[in-house]
Design a protein around this motif. Sequence first.
Motif, PDB file in Angstrom:
ATOM      1  N   ASN A 204      12.638   2.526   8.598  1.00 33.51           N
ATOM      2  CA  ASN A 204      12.375   3.368   7.430  1.00 33.51           C
ATOM      3  C   ASN A 204      11.878   2.513   6.279  1.00 33.51           C
ATOM      4  OD1 ASN A 204      12.402   5.195   5.301  1.00 33.51           O
ATOM      5  ND2 ASN A 204      14.293   6.178   5.978  1.00 33.51           N
ATOM      6  N   LYS A 205      10.567   2.589   5.993  1.00 31.71           N
ATOM      7  CA  LYS A 205       9.974   1.788   4.918  1.00 31.71           C
ATOM      8  C   LYS A 205       9.826   2.584   3.621  1.00 31.71           C
ATOM      9  CE  LYS A 205       9.739  -1.678   7.652  1.00 31.71           C
ATOM     10  NZ  LYS A 205      10.751  -2.745   7.538  1.00 31.71           N
ATOM     11  N   GLY A 206      10.366   3.813   3.586  1.00 33.18           N
ATOM     12  CA  GLY A 206      10.486   4.507   2.325  1.00 33.18           C
ATOM     13  C   GLY A 206       9.297   5.327   1.888  1.00 33.18           C
ATOM     14  N   ILE A 207       8.687   6.087   2.797  1.00 30.85           N
ATOM     15  CA  ILE A 207       7.602   6.975   2.395  1.00 30.85           C
ATOM     16  C   ILE A 207       7.714   8.296   3.145  1.00 30.85           C
ATOM     17  CG2 ILE A 207       6.032   5.901   4.068  1.00 30.85           C
ATOM     18  CD1 ILE A 207       3.713   6.715   2.205  1.00 30.85           C
ATOM     19  N   ARG A 208       7.565   9.384   2.389  1.00 24.91           N
ATOM     20  CA  ARG A 208       7.456  10.723   2.957  1.00 24.91           C
ATOM     21  C   ARG A 208       6.186  11.367   2.421  1.00 24.91           C
ATOM     22  NH1 ARG A 208      11.723  13.180   5.574  1.00 24.91           N
ATOM     23  NH2 ARG A 208      13.671  12.009   5.591  1.00 24.91           N
TER      24      ARG A 208
ATOM     25  N   PRO B 183       0.807  -1.220   0.000  1.00 27.12           N
ATOM     26  CA  PRO B 183       0.000   0.000   0.000  1.00 27.12           C
ATOM     27  C   PRO B 183       0.839   1.268   0.000  1.00 27.12           C
ATOM     28  CG  PRO B 183      -0.051  -1.050   2.159  1.00 27.12           C
ATOM     29  CD  PRO B 183       0.612  -2.014   1.231  1.00 27.12           C
ATOM     30  N   ILE B 184       2.076   1.192   0.486  1.00 28.19           N
ATOM     31  CA  ILE B 184       2.934   2.378   0.473  1.00 28.19           C
ATOM     32  C   ILE B 184       3.216   2.802  -0.967  1.00 28.19           C
ATOM     33  CG2 ILE B 184       5.266   3.209   1.006  1.00 28.19           C
ATOM     34  CD1 ILE B 184       5.148   1.563   3.572  1.00 28.19           C
ATOM     35  N   ARG B 185       3.588   1.854  -1.816  1.00 30.23           N
ATOM     36  CA  ARG B 185       3.772   2.171  -3.230  1.00 30.23           C
ATOM     37  C   ARG B 185       2.434   2.492  -3.891  1.00 30.23           C
ATOM     38  NH1 ARG B 185       6.970   4.129  -6.152  1.00 30.23           N
ATOM     39  NH2 ARG B 185       6.481   2.832  -7.954  1.00 30.23           N
ATOM     40  N   GLY B 186       1.353   1.914  -3.395  1.00 30.82           N
ATOM     41  CA  GLY B 186       0.042   2.118  -3.992  1.00 30.82           C
ATOM     42  C   GLY B 186      -0.457   3.546  -3.912  1.00 30.82           C
ATOM     43  N   ILE B 187       0.035   4.334  -2.950  1.00 32.12           N
ATOM     44  CA  ILE B 187      -0.395   5.726  -2.824  1.00 32.12           C
ATOM     45  C   ILE B 187       0.667   6.690  -3.330  1.00 32.12           C
ATOM     46  CG2 ILE B 187      -1.952   5.221  -0.907  1.00 32.12           C
ATOM     47  CD1 ILE B 187       0.170   6.334   0.989  1.00 32.12           C
ATOM     48  N   SER B 188       1.674   6.185  -4.039  1.00 29.42           N
ATOM     49  CA  SER B 188       2.835   6.996  -4.407  1.00 29.42           C
ATOM     50  C   SER B 188       2.537   8.031  -5.476  1.00 29.42           C
ATOM     51  CB  SER B 188       3.984   6.093  -4.876  1.00 29.42           C
ATOM     52  OG  SER B 188       3.609   5.342  -6.019  1.00 29.42           O
ATOM     53  N   TRP B 189       1.371   7.971  -6.139  1.00 32.29           N
ATOM     54  CA  TRP B 189       1.021   8.975  -7.145  1.00 32.29           C
ATOM     55  C   TRP B 189       0.136  10.083  -6.572  1.00 32.29           C
ATOM     56  CZ3 TRP B 189      -0.490   5.184 -11.693  1.00 32.29           C
ATOM     57  CH2 TRP B 189       0.678   4.576 -12.172  1.00 32.29           C
ATOM     58  N   LEU B 190      -0.179  10.041  -5.318  1.00 32.43           N
ATOM     59  CA  LEU B 190      -1.037  11.052  -4.708  1.00 32.43           C
ATOM     60  C   LEU B 190      -0.239  12.318  -4.396  1.00 32.43           C
ATOM     61  CD1 LEU B 190      -3.137   8.792  -2.332  1.00 32.43           C
ATOM     62  CD2 LEU B 190      -3.771   9.663  -4.581  1.00 32.43           C
ATOM     63  N   PRO B 191      -0.899  13.458  -4.203  1.00 27.40           N
ATOM     64  CA  PRO B 191      -0.179  14.720  -4.003  1.00 27.40           C
ATOM     65  C   PRO B 191       0.774  14.689  -2.815  1.00 27.40           C
ATOM     66  CG  PRO B 191      -2.488  15.148  -4.457  1.00 27.40           C
ATOM     67  CD  PRO B 191      -2.365  13.669  -4.269  1.00 27.40           C
ATOM     68  N   SER B 192       1.987  15.205  -3.042  1.00 28.13           N
ATOM     69  CA  SER B 192       2.998  15.387  -1.990  1.00 28.13           C
ATOM     70  C   SER B 192       3.427  14.081  -1.339  1.00 28.13           C
ATOM     71  CB  SER B 192       2.487  16.362  -0.912  1.00 28.13           C
ATOM     72  OG  SER B 192       2.206  17.627  -1.478  1.00 28.13           O
ATOM     73  N   VAL B 193       3.284  12.958  -2.046  1.00 34.24           N
ATOM     74  CA  VAL B 193       3.735  11.659  -1.535  1.00 34.24           C
ATOM     75  C   VAL B 193       4.989  11.248  -2.292  1.00 34.24           C
ATOM     76  CG1 VAL B 193       3.197   9.216  -1.248  1.00 34.24           C
ATOM     77  CG2 VAL B 193       1.420  10.936  -0.893  1.00 34.24           C
TER      78      VAL B 193
ATOM     79  N   ALA C 240       7.280   8.011  -2.422  1.00 34.56           N
ATOM     80  CA  ALA C 240       7.499   6.613  -2.027  1.00 34.56           C
ATOM     81  C   ALA C 240       8.187   5.902  -3.182  1.00 34.56           C
ATOM     82  CB  ALA C 240       6.173   5.931  -1.687  1.00 34.56           C
ATOM     83  N   PRO C 241       9.486   6.141  -3.374  1.00 30.76           N
ATOM     84  CA  PRO C 241      10.191   5.649  -4.557  1.00 30.76           C
ATOM     85  C   PRO C 241      10.364   4.139  -4.557  1.00 30.76           C
ATOM     86  CG  PRO C 241      11.726   6.643  -3.020  1.00 30.76           C
ATOM     87  CD  PRO C 241      10.360   6.909  -2.475  1.00 30.76           C
ATOM     88  N   ALA C 242      10.548   3.600  -5.767  1.00 30.31           N
ATOM     89  CA  ALA C 242      10.678   2.157  -5.937  1.00 30.31           C
ATOM     90  C   ALA C 242      12.141   1.740  -5.799  1.00 30.31           C
ATOM     91  CB  ALA C 242      10.139   1.745  -7.305  1.00 30.31           C
ATOM     92  N   ILE C 243      12.414   0.811  -4.883  1.00 31.54           N
ATOM     93  CA  ILE C 243      13.736   0.190  -4.796  1.00 31.54           C
ATOM     94  C   ILE C 243      13.826  -0.956  -5.790  1.00 31.54           C
ATOM     95  CG2 ILE C 243      15.291  -1.125  -3.307  1.00 31.54           C
ATOM     96  CD1 ILE C 243      14.229   0.412  -0.972  1.00 31.54           C
ATOM     97  N   ASP C 244      12.718  -1.659  -5.954  1.00 30.52           N
ATOM     98  CA  ASP C 244      12.640  -2.756  -6.918  1.00 30.52           C
ATOM     99  C   ASP C 244      11.431  -2.506  -7.813  1.00 30.52           C
ATOM    100  OD1 ASP C 244      10.685  -3.338  -4.890  1.00 30.52           O
ATOM    101  OD2 ASP C 244      10.569  -5.351  -5.704  1.00 30.52           O
ATOM    102  N   PRO C 245      11.367  -3.127  -8.983  1.00 30.60           N
ATOM    103  CA  PRO C 245      10.289  -2.814  -9.927  1.00 30.60           C
ATOM    104  C   PRO C 245       8.899  -3.116  -9.410  1.00 30.60           C
ATOM    105  CG  PRO C 245      12.050  -4.063 -10.998  1.00 30.60           C
ATOM    106  CD  PRO C 245      12.320  -4.105  -9.538  1.00 30.60           C
ATOM    107  N   TYR C 246       8.754  -4.149  -8.600  1.00 32.93           N
ATOM    108  CA  TYR C 246       7.436  -4.665  -8.255  1.00 32.93           C
ATOM    109  C   TYR C 246       6.963  -4.264  -6.857  1.00 32.93           C
ATOM    110  CZ  TYR C 246       8.645  -7.418 -12.330  1.00 32.93           C
ATOM    111  OH  TYR C 246       9.027  -7.802 -13.600  1.00 32.93           O
ATOM    112  N   GLY C 247       7.705  -3.384  -6.203  1.00 30.30           N
ATOM    113  CA  GLY C 247       7.294  -2.919  -4.885  1.00 30.30           C
ATOM    114  C   GLY C 247       7.352  -3.987  -3.819  1.00 30.30           C
ATOM    115  N   LEU C 248       8.283  -4.936  -3.934  1.00 34.20           N
ATOM    116  CA  LEU C 248       8.333  -6.064  -3.018  1.00 34.20           C
ATOM    117  C   LEU C 248       9.582  -6.075  -2.131  1.00 34.20           C
ATOM    118  CD1 LEU C 248       7.067  -8.817  -5.493  1.00 34.20           C
ATOM    119  CD2 LEU C 248       5.801  -7.822  -3.580  1.00 34.20           C
TER     120      LEU C 248
END
Length: 771
Positions: free
Chosen positions: A114-118, A87-97, A99-107
């Motif tokens: 630190n799970k990678g979301i600001r 879900p962290i990658r799932g909201i990565s296109w929302l405003p001011s989010v 949550a960059p991808a370390i791997d292609p599939y978000g796994l």
Amino acid sequence: MTMFARKRRSSSLLLGGASLAALLGAAHGAGAQSFTPLPEISIGAAPATPPKKPESAILGSASDTSTAYAADARGLDLASGGGGSNPIRGISWLPSVDAPAIDPYGLANMGGGNKGIRIRGENSQHGNSIGTVDGLPLSGINPGPGVTWLIDNENLSRIVLHQGPMPSDVNSYFTVTGSFDSQIRWPEKKFGGEISQSVGSFSFLRTFARIDSGEILNGTTKVFVSGSFTDADKWRGSGKDPQGKSGFAVGIDTKPVDWLEAKFFAAKSSFDEHSYAGLNYQQASNLGAFRRFDFAAIPGVAPTLYYGYNLQHFDSWTAFSEIAINLNETTRFVAKPYYFREDGYYLDGQANGRIRKWLIGHDMWGVVSEAQTRVLDTDVKLGYWHGVQNAPGPPTAWETFAPNALGGLTGANWSILAQQTSPHTFDAAYGMASRDFGPLHVEAGARYVWEHMPGINAYNSTGIGDVTLDTALAMSGSVILPNRSVTPFTIGTFLPYGALSYRLTDDLLLKFSGGGGYGGPGYDAFPTSQQNAPAFAAAGITADQLWHSIRPETSTQLDLGLRWSYSGAYGSGFIEPTAYYSRNHNKLVSYDPGIGVQFGQNVGESQSYGGQLIAHYDPLEKVGLFASLGYQRAEFVQNLPILPTASSAIYWGTRVVGRQLPDVPYWIATVGGDLRIEEFTITPVLHIVGSRAGDTSGFQPIAGYSTLDLTVKYEHKIDWGTITASVTCMNMFDTAYIGQISNGYYQQTSSSGIYFPGAPRTVIGKVGFKF
């Protein structure tokens, strides 16, 4: 010791893709064809309730008062990379989010907090501590994977993201950053099922299946059961990401009598994978040479960098329910008990040449209870949350080993051997009231949160070798180290909330909200004090003194927003800009105040301000466009405190007034659209992230980047179901960039760096059938 082995199988690679020019050409020449309505991708906010006029689900508003957006099933799948859960990658296109991808599939799971979301520049620390599932804070303060990869995307109906002032009934552990709620897709009313198969670059393979019973037992009960399997190679280096991740879930929704409704959900997952190596700043500044740098395939000169010494293994499961008793037409009582269990470990090479095994075995449980009613035309809600979570965090069991040239481990000892002596609990009492006064809608609420910090005894581990944790505790002879043990204490704060919305016209809505936020204390005070006991002792600081110095971050937040909707001869759509301000106290900052040790301290004073918008526009029936944009400033307003004996280098490094916080880009934007041609949907999405710095002092700048994803989907209905097939090319132009910057205490002790290259060009194909 046992480590999971790499599985050997044939690779599957689905090649495909299309150029953006071809997409635009197809849109220009499609006028003579017949078109069907566009499917919705919700990567923005969900429709308002009730909506003033029909709005696209792609970018609506989840609230007419607070700032809230949502991602529905399709948007979640596209944004998360097709890996099936995150879900962290799932909201990565929302405003001011961010949550960059370390791997292609978000796994890829980063060890530690630190799970990678600001969100708006604020970092979510201590694991997925801002996420809930159906309003329940399942996995809390957790350095493990938690619930982030536990529930398959197909079992979620949408994710709602709250930003800024937080409504008082949001039961997230921490709210300064924001909070997102993964909402379960409960059993369907009609009998049916679905199955899908995905294959992609780097030997990616995923299978998912779900079956729904429909209404049974005289129409009172519905049930679903699902299962999934996911496997892939790492995109750089050796190893798996993940290795045979399996998932299972069951959901039950029943209403045996009119006054009683009950829901039950349970999910279980295994999570094994090899970790990715981070880069140091010199390597991150030269991605042409180091983009695919990773842990070594065989033990060598630097054995801590062997991929077999950098991995993770976890098993987790959860169960929760919701029981609602309807007392009358306006009053009901709701109880939502929950339980989460996680067992496993991280293995990672350390900067001191040792290999650390971080043992994690803990459970979390609690209950949320609410009374909901309506009095004098006012909706009223009173609630209480009680939650218990067992360590880690913070860490209580670190076993370390000496590596050898053959990939084995010898010379075991325990760098941390400790045991929790009292529970770590969260309690929150809250109330909410809302009422309409003509075109004016008013919400008011209050929440009091108190957190009981656990006591932790540290034990003498001298002479204890490679044994189980229980055996090690027994062998310690209960010899407590008083200067390294900590005692319990309680902290808490009052969080008010208020919101107004006023409908200026049928198409124009003005809204304002304000409130207080609660952020994470510096739990890493405990492992820092254990690993650096001599340095703290020399400064006259015991572990208990350091532990009692931690406090929650608090904030005062204000949001002002406007939503304009349009429908006419030139299409339909809306735009929703928002301006915000936040003043933050006791921010957790990691630095050395002059002791000789860098560690997290709740001493930062900062402010955040900026603007963001979300928009959707359908110029034609066959074309839908969407965009999100965020400009953010997150800066210190006071210099960091230091000891009188601190060096001049430390003095100048802590003069931070006016500096942007680390890893906070000024600009983030996402622009995309849909083109529907007969049974095909073509979806390009451009994501842009501005420049930022990787350190508090701003001496390690990181360039901005942009990536383009392109998805082509085919959907064909037949008499007994729907067949779908899609091809997605992520990072189409293979942009090389730094994605996540992870500067938590876990990375500070690791032999790898904090900069993680973003995922490369990746192609994934998927076929499915739903009936």
